[in-house]
Design a protein around this motif. Sequence first.
Motif, PDB file in Angstrom:
ATOM      1  N   LEU A 331       0.822  -1.206   0.000  1.00 43.60           N
ATOM      2  CA  LEU A 331       0.000   0.000   0.000  1.00 43.60           C
ATOM      3  C   LEU A 331       0.856   1.256   0.000  1.00 43.60           C
ATOM      4  O   LEU A 331       0.601   2.198  -0.766  1.00 43.60           O
ATOM      5  N   LEU A 332       1.898   1.273   0.838  1.00 42.45           N
ATOM      6  CA  LEU A 332       2.765   2.451   0.924  1.00 42.45           C
ATOM      7  C   LEU A 332       3.509   2.672  -0.380  1.00 42.45           C
ATOM      8  O   LEU A 332       3.615   3.809  -0.864  1.00 42.45           O
ATOM      9  N   GLN A 333       4.018   1.612  -0.978  1.00 43.12           N
ATOM     10  CA  GLN A 333       4.701   1.740  -2.261  1.00 43.12           C
ATOM     11  C   GLN A 333       3.747   2.186  -3.360  1.00 43.12           C
ATOM     12  O   GLN A 333       4.164   2.840  -4.321  1.00 43.12           O
ATOM     13  N   GLY A 334       2.477   1.834  -3.214  1.00 46.36           N
ATOM     14  CA  GLY A 334       1.476   2.252  -4.190  1.00 46.36           C
ATOM     15  C   GLY A 334       0.971   3.658  -3.981  1.00 46.36           C
ATOM     16  O   GLY A 334       0.117   4.132  -4.743  1.00 46.36           O
ATOM     17  N   GLY A 335       1.469   4.346  -2.936  1.00 54.02           N
ATOM     18  CA  GLY A 335       1.093   5.738  -2.710  1.00 54.02           C
ATOM     19  C   GLY A 335      -0.026   5.953  -1.717  1.00 54.02           C
ATOM     20  O   GLY A 335      -0.448   7.095  -1.489  1.00 54.02           O
TER      21      GLY A 335
END
Length: 429
Positions: A331-335
């Motif tokens: 989720l964090l890598q996806g923004g």
Amino acid sequence: MFDAITTPVSLPAIALLGLMLLPVLLGLVIWSIRSHRDPSLSVDCDNAVTELLPSMAGLSQGTVYEGNSVELFENGAFFDAMFDEIARALASVHFETFLWKEGRLGARLVDALVERRRAGVAVRVMVDGNGGKKMGDEAKRRLREAGCRLVFHHPTKLRHIGVVNDRDHRKLVVVDGRVALVGGHCIVDGWLGNAEDREHVHDLAVRLRGPVVHGVQAAFSENWVEDTGELFVGDAFFPPLERCGEVAAHVASVKAEGSPPAVKILHHLAVCVARRRIRIQNPYFLPDDEAIEALCTAVARGVDVRVMVPSTDASDMPLVQHAAHRNFHKLLQGGVRIFEYQTCLLHQKVMTVDGSWCAIGSSNFDDRSLETNDEITLSLCDERLARQLEEVFERDVRRCVELDAESWSRRGLWPRCRDNVLHVFNEVL
């Protein structure tokens, strides 16, 4: 010619082989059931979320109710509204909850329900069989002696072994068929107060007036009829309801056989059509791969997606929070921006989309709520309520720590292993 020599197979050997194959067969059955109930959802639509309430209702097997009023309550203030409504009941009180523990709040609720029953009001109380284990014998005795109908949904008994995992997670009150209250509040003393410390709980709920109350009453009737066979009818329960506001709403509660549950369809559709922003507050946020992809795809098309969960230290189920951490890196890598609330258990189950649509109810963002539990979530088109919920989110952010994608990616081997193991364990349960 010689006859073929055969070695007879003993009955015990056949029985042993059958026992060895039984787990495989059961595994195939479970896999088949889950695969048929969990198709890959897809949406191809450019409409704004406010234009899609009829679609949301139809796809989740609900009905759009026009002309409702909605009031938001935070923390212990919800109970003031609830007790006021119960005290004014003239015909019926229907109460349903997942968790009821002996204490000051439970005793006050018993007093209120007993008083109304003695005044001639029909009182029906439904408590989950597992969540009501600590309700207390005194509360049960007083309710029943006063003539209140008290029912436990799927109590731990041999005849319920086939549904032991199916829990009633709804929290609702319907008074005279005219007023309904829906949210995340449980009958536990920690829900009193104002979420001021770790001994208290931060939660939200709404009071509804208007035609949508029929939808909430229908949700209550589902398990009541299953457990008692009683069909309550007439104006004491389903009175004619006039418009009393401008909010369009529908109730997502159906868990259709062989199809994705209504709440899952509702959440997925809302995420997929968001254009500007998504705000989610949820205590147990364990989205599946499909939901993770939908949230990250929303970010990729320019949607500001923010999620708030309780910190591990503040949660009442820290192991579940660790399990949730397993997919935070995706989720964090996806923004997606993730905030961890530090003060106490953040328990509200809320989503807002584009400042114009919102969902609130009992559903967590995990497989248990979306696939197994009986839940209720309200879908509401109302800019005023969406703005209120966004203001709560922004205020709560001040008590959060935001997770950072780079720092999260540098976590050590032990946290990663722990989170993966707990995630697998949580999936099994």
